[in-house]
Design an enzyme around this catalytic site. Structure first.
Site, PDB file in Angstrom:
ATOM      1  N   CYS A 137       0.623  -7.411 -12.248  1.00 50.06           N
ATOM      2  CA  CYS A 137       1.149  -7.569 -10.881  1.00 50.06           C
ATOM      3  C   CYS A 137       0.446  -8.674 -10.111  1.00 50.06           C
ATOM      4  CB  CYS A 137       0.959  -6.291 -10.069  1.00 50.06           C
ATOM      5  SG  CYS A 137       1.342  -4.776 -10.924  1.00 50.06           S
TER       6      CYS A 137
ATOM      7  N   HIS B  49       7.388   0.420 -11.891  1.00 48.97           N
ATOM      8  CA  HIS B  49       7.963  -0.788 -12.477  1.00 48.97           C
ATOM      9  C   HIS B  49       7.973  -0.671 -14.004  1.00 48.97           C
ATOM     10  CE1 HIS B  49       6.628  -3.252  -8.741  1.00 48.97           C
ATOM     11  NE2 HIS B  49       7.954  -3.230  -8.748  1.00 48.97           N
TER      12      HIS B  49
END
Ligand code: GLY
Length: 258
Positions: free
Chosen positions: A253, A166
């Protein structure tokens, strides 16, 4: 500066041991230790002056503690994403209830197939959002996100990812023009206007720090990054995230901050 009042987290589930990982050599997460680390994470967030909403564990989705991916929350709207990882896609339906406690229906937007998007690919810098084009976030997802953000008075630009999962695996904004960068992001032209702190390769995981109301939470065990963040003038807290790292997960996250 107090910018965030609320945080949403989800308790890790026992099935997390079957979560997606690109680092199987780190071993399976220890569930009990993950719960303890999650408790510490919640405690650190509370110390930053936010109200923490804790969602129940969801055994259907091994990666569901990583709530940053199925939603993106901005000051003007919330966006339910469409996670590109098949085993995670259903998480989007389970985050809606929590988001609806804070946003009216007309202020909740949706990324729709064939667009895919995961919140871990989106980095907020004021009213601008950098979005990583990754294995999880596609061109159509970015097009829809851009359109939604512009409709709500914000802007968006794409960053192409080469290696990492990511965008925020490797680059994170700490407000006040300060940005942590590692690996492929060190030389990205779009980030050169920020005050960059280059993260050494051996501590690359710790590029994923989070700014919460002038405190920066740093993963435990990364002394060079901790010192660099303190040298920038921030108050710091550390939280051990060893069990989440085994699933490619980090501090950002694990929460939605708004
Ligand atoms: N294990 C977290 C993810 O791959 O999305």
């Amino acid at each position: 500066m107090k910018k965030f009042n609320n945080v949403i987290v989800r308790r890790p589930c026992k099935a997390m041991v079957e979560g997606i990982t690109s680092n199987p050599e780190l071993g399976k997460p220890d569930y009990e230790l993950a719960l303890k680390e999650h408790d510490d994470y919640i405690e650190a967030l509370k110390q930053c002056g936010v109200e923490v909403t804790v969602l129940e564990a969801d055994e259907r989705y091994p990666d569901s503690c990583f709530v940053e991916d199925p939603a993106l929350i901005t000051k003007n709207c919330a966006i339910i994403t469409n996670p590109g990882a098949e085993s995670r896609n259903g998480e989007k339906d389970e985050i809606i209830g929590a988001v609806k406690k804070f946003f009216k229906d007309e202020d909740i937007e949706y990324i729709k197939s064939p667009g895919t998007l995961e919140g871990g690919d989106v980095m907020m810098v004021g009213d601008h959002f950098y979005v990583g084009r990754s294995a999880r976030t596609n061109e159509e997802g970015i097009r829809q996100l851009t359109e939604i953000l512009e409709r709500h008075g914000m802007t968006c630009s794409e960053v192409k990812l080469e290696k990492v999962l990511h965008l925020k695996t490797g680059v994170n904004y700490l407000e006040n023009n300060n940005m942590l960068v590692s690996g492929e992001f060190i030389t990205k032209p779009e980030f050169q206007k920020y005050n960059l702190t280059v993260i050494p390769e051996e501590e690359a995981y710790a590029a994923n720090c989070i700014w919460v109301n002038d405190t920066v939470i740093v993963p435990e065990g990364y002394p060079a990054v901790l010192k660099a963040v303190q040298d920038l003038g921030y108050k710091t807290l550390t939280v051990d995230t060893s069990e989440f790292r085994k699933l490619d997960g980090g501090l950002s996250c694990l929460s939605l901050r708004f």
